[in-house]
Design a protein around this motif. Structure first.
Motif, PDB file in Angstrom:
ATOM      1  N   LEU A 105       4.312   5.377  -5.470  1.00 46.97           N
ATOM      2  CA  LEU A 105       4.351   5.349  -6.929  1.00 46.97           C
ATOM      3  C   LEU A 105       3.417   6.390  -7.517  1.00 46.97           C
ATOM      4  O   LEU A 105       3.733   7.056  -8.513  1.00 46.97           O
ATOM      5  CB  LEU A 105       3.968   3.956  -7.437  1.00 46.97           C
ATOM      6  N   ILE A 106       2.229   6.524  -6.879  1.00 50.75           N
ATOM      7  CA  ILE A 106       1.276   7.514  -7.381  1.00 50.75           C
ATOM      8  C   ILE A 106       1.880   8.916  -7.272  1.00 50.75           C
ATOM      9  O   ILE A 106       1.798   9.719  -8.193  1.00 50.75           O
ATOM     10  CB  ILE A 106      -0.050   7.435  -6.597  1.00 50.75           C
ATOM     11  N   ASN A 107       2.515   9.177  -6.149  1.00 48.96           N
ATOM     12  CA  ASN A 107       3.045  10.526  -5.917  1.00 48.96           C
ATOM     13  C   ASN A 107       4.280  10.846  -6.760  1.00 48.96           C
ATOM     14  O   ASN A 107       4.410  11.944  -7.274  1.00 48.96           O
ATOM     15  CB  ASN A 107       3.380  10.714  -4.441  1.00 48.96           C
ATOM     16  N   ILE A 146      -0.167   1.803 -15.299  1.00 48.00           N
ATOM     17  CA  ILE A 146      -1.366   0.970 -15.419  1.00 48.00           C
ATOM     18  C   ILE A 146      -2.047   1.235 -16.757  1.00 48.00           C
ATOM     19  O   ILE A 146      -2.433   0.309 -17.478  1.00 48.00           O
ATOM     20  CB  ILE A 146      -2.347   1.263 -14.260  1.00 48.00           C
ATOM     21  N   PHE A 147      -2.168   2.513 -17.075  1.00 52.85           N
ATOM     22  CA  PHE A 147      -2.850   2.903 -18.300  1.00 52.85           C
ATOM     23  C   PHE A 147      -2.146   2.319 -19.537  1.00 52.85           C
ATOM     24  O   PHE A 147      -2.802   1.776 -20.424  1.00 52.85           O
ATOM     25  CB  PHE A 147      -2.913   4.431 -18.378  1.00 52.85           C
ATOM     26  N   ILE A 161       0.842  -1.204   0.000  1.00 52.12           N
ATOM     27  CA  ILE A 161       0.000   0.000   0.000  1.00 52.12           C
ATOM     28  C   ILE A 161       0.876   1.252   0.000  1.00 52.12           C
ATOM     29  O   ILE A 161       0.637   2.192  -0.754  1.00 52.12           O
ATOM     30  CB  ILE A 161      -0.953  -0.016   1.215  1.00 52.12           C
ATOM     31  N   LYS A 162       1.913   1.211   0.830  1.00 52.31           N
ATOM     32  CA  LYS A 162       2.829   2.366   0.881  1.00 52.31           C
ATOM     33  C   LYS A 162       3.479   2.579  -0.487  1.00 52.31           C
ATOM     34  O   LYS A 162       3.622   3.716  -0.952  1.00 52.31           O
ATOM     35  CB  LYS A 162       3.917   2.119   1.936  1.00 52.31           C
ATOM     36  N   THR A 163       3.890   1.471  -1.107  1.00 55.27           N
ATOM     37  CA  THR A 163       4.527   1.575  -2.423  1.00 55.27           C
ATOM     38  C   THR A 163       3.574   2.178  -3.438  1.00 55.27           C
ATOM     39  O   THR A 163       3.964   3.024  -4.256  1.00 55.27           O
ATOM     40  CB  THR A 163       4.983   0.184  -2.913  1.00 55.27           C
ATOM     41  N   ILE A 191       8.038  -5.028  -7.438  1.00 53.17           N
ATOM     42  CA  ILE A 191       7.665  -6.290  -8.094  1.00 53.17           C
ATOM     43  C   ILE A 191       6.338  -6.810  -7.557  1.00 53.17           C
ATOM     44  O   ILE A 191       5.417  -7.127  -8.304  1.00 53.17           O
ATOM     45  CB  ILE A 191       8.780  -7.347  -7.895  1.00 53.17           C
ATOM     46  N   MET A 192       6.243  -6.845  -6.219  1.00 55.70           N
ATOM     47  CA  MET A 192       5.018  -7.353  -5.609  1.00 55.70           C
ATOM     48  C   MET A 192       3.817  -6.492  -5.975  1.00 55.70           C
ATOM     49  O   MET A 192       2.739  -7.005  -6.279  1.00 55.70           O
ATOM     50  CB  MET A 192       5.175  -7.383  -4.077  1.00 55.70           C
ATOM     51  N   THR A 193       4.013  -5.178  -5.959  1.00 59.47           N
ATOM     52  CA  THR A 193       2.912  -4.279  -6.305  1.00 59.47           C
ATOM     53  C   THR A 193       2.450  -4.529  -7.741  1.00 59.47           C
ATOM     54  O   THR A 193       1.257  -4.632  -8.023  1.00 59.47           O
ATOM     55  CB  THR A 193       3.362  -2.812  -6.158  1.00 59.47           C
TER      56      THR A 193
END
Ligand SMILES: Nc1ncnc2c1ncn2[C@@H]1O[C@H](COP(=O)(O)OP(=O)(O)O)[C@@H](O)[C@H]1O
Ligand SMILES: [Mg+2]
Lengths: 249, 264
Positions: B61-63, B71-72, B55-57, B233-235
């Motif tokens: 990543l978003i920020n 994703i897009f 979740i933190k990642t 990787i996990m994300t």
């Protein structure tokens, strides 16, 4: 009665990798207007092949088939072959749609037939909700909608249970007689052949040859139940039974 | 409704809820144990990350890294390759069905292409198409197309012989037989091929992104490996799992809408 169809010296061989297979040999038959003819013979003897040739589906044969080019034929098969994604009404109209023949008159005729066979309330249902007998009735309507001069019936009742079989075959008999239709019926069932027909053609084992043509003289033309009661019924039965090739394995 | 019927319906509903509850329980248990074992140091947080780290990642990543663009990009590649795959697959299957001779001629080549590990073509594709999104789509297309062709073609071949004979006896044209019988008969197979195609497309896109890309979830995973940040990787894997589930569900939705009347 005038001749609708005449078959002379019909011979048909199938060619496969495994070899040549004689399906029909030297077959002769006349079909008069309004006549119902049954073909009985052991399974695999060439009956379906014969209907395919008569209907014009199969053009590879030797011999002569005389018929008026205007004559319309329609098939009814062992399987109702209804399309599950169409409603009963759409199924009944399928032949007309394919032939681009959806005139007001033809559609009214289908409406009348659906009404006559008590299928009106199921018009908008899908085939899966109908019993086997009812589905075969829809198949009959789909066939009749094309107003054929000759109906070709290839074991149309053989997938039905005994009770539906009697009901549907009586339906078919009545409509054939009422509309004075000509029909060729292929069947395994000797009783069915007798009660339906004016003539029973007994075929040999493959290649199909005519063993005997037995005229059926039953005065009653109202229903198959009445025809079955005819005193000569058993005589006809024995006669056909004797001539069928019963000595296969 | 009779009481027995009511009872029956209720039983079915309760059963459905039970299944739901069990599924949610499994997810909670899985995530909980994962978090727990990592926190207690029983398994390495460095290698296996943990739900909270993921979740933190995601937030990080978003920020900082335009996560949504990754994703897009992947979604765009998947959708383009998927639509191309099923459309071309459908058209080629139709051509093979109509021209049986061609189908017989092509048979060994299709089989060969089908069993060839397409990833071996990767370097070739990159040289031809360049190291970009186009290569990724071509890769995915190579993987999903053959499967689409073969399943849809086999669906066409399974058209009921009595119905085909019926159409013949009614002197239907080729086009009529195709549009009114062969194609509708194959709806079920076509939808099934969509499901296969989605799975194959995802494989192809991620493989393609491993090989060439500068964006996308596949890239994120490779990048995670390069900088030795296994959280990335996990994300990437978790988001991929969610995407494939959602795409699959969308097709099931379509299936239920289209196939309502089809079951014989
Ligand atoms: N398309 C075909 N190719 C080769 N042989 C065929 C074909 N259709 C039918 N036959 C053979 O011709 C014979 C007659 O078949 P058919 O007319 O279907 O018999 P029936 O309807 O009397 O049961 C059978 O022995 C069958 O194996
Ligand atoms: Mg037959």
């Amino acid at each position: 009665m005038n001749k609708l169809l005449e078959i002379k010296n019909l011979t048909k061989n199938y060619h496969t990798i495994e070899g040549e297979c004689e399906a029909i040999k030297d077959f002769n038959l006349e079909v008069k207007n309004g006549e119902i003819i049954s073909l009985v013979g052991p399974s695999g003897c060439g009956k379906s092949t014969l209907l395919s040739i008569i209907s014009g589906l199969d053009k590879e044969y030797t011999g002569i088939i005389n018929k008026d080019s205007k004559i319309k034929m329609a098939y009814m098969l062992q399987s109702d072959a209804l399309l599950p994604w169409l409603t009963i009404y759409e199924n009944a109209l399928l032949g007309l749609k394919i032939k681009h023949n959806m005139t007001k008159e033809n559609i009214e005729y289908v409406d009348y037939l659906l009404d006559f066979y008590n299928l009106k309330d199921f018009k908008n249902n899908y085939p899966k909700s109908l019993s086997g007998g009812m589905k075969q009735r829809v198949a009959l309507i789909r066939t009749l909608a094309l107003k054929p001069d000759i109906l070709l019936l290839d074991e149309p009742f053989s997938a039905l249970d005994q009770q539906s079989r009697l009901i549907i075959s009586d339906d078919v008999y009545k409509i054939l007689k009422k509309e004075n239709k000509t029909a060729i019926l292929v069947t395994h069932n000797i009783e069915e052949a007798i009660i339906f027909s004016d003539k029973v053609v007994v075929l040999s084992k493959r290649p199909a040859k005519i063993k005997k043509i037995i005229p059926i003289d039953i005065a009653n033309k109202d229903s198959i139940y009445e025809r079955r009661k005819d005193p000569n019924f058993h005589k006809y039965f024995d006669n056909i039974w004797k001539d069928l090739d019963n000595n296969e394995s | 409704m009779s009481p027995e019927q009511k009872k029956f319906i209720k039983k079915i509903k309760i059963n459905k809820i039970k299944i739901w509850l069990c599924q949610i329980l499994i997810i909670i248990l899985f995530l909980g144990m994962w978090e727990f074992f990592v926190n207690k140091g029983i398994i390495s947080s460095f290698i296996y990350s943990s739900p909270s780290r993921i979740i933190k990642t995601v937030i990080e990543l978003i920020n900082n890294h335009n996560f949504f663009i990754h994703i897009f990009v992947t979604l765009k590649e998947v959708i383009i390759a998927f639509i191309l795959g099923i459309t071309l697959g459908f058209i080629i299957a139709l051509i093979l069905y109509e021209f049986k001779f061609l189908a017989k001629v092509m048979d060994p080549f299709l089989t060969m292409l089908n069993s060839l590990p397409k990833v071996a073509l990767g370097p070739l594709i990159i040289i031809i198409c360049g190291a970009n999104s186009k290569s990724v789509i071509v890769m995915a297309l190579l993987i999903n197309l053959i499967v689409s062709i073969i399943t849809i073609y086999n669906g066409f071949l399974c058209t009921d012989e009595y119905r085909l004979k019926l159409f013949k006896t009614m002197k239907a044209s080729k086009i009529q037989t195709l549009t009114m019988l062969v194609i509708p008969s194959s709806y079920q197979t076509i939808i099934a091929s969509f499901k296969l195609c989605v799975a194959q497309t995802l494989i192809g896109v991620i493989m393609g992104e491993f090989l060439v890309s500068k964006q996308g979830l596949g890239y994120l995973i490779v990048y995670g490996k390069q900088v030795f940040n296994l959280n990335y990787i996990m994300t990437g894997i978790v988001i991929l799992a969610l995407i494939s589930y959602i795409l699959y569900k969308l097709i099931v939705l379509l299936e239920n809408k289209l196939l309502k009347h089809l079951r014989d």
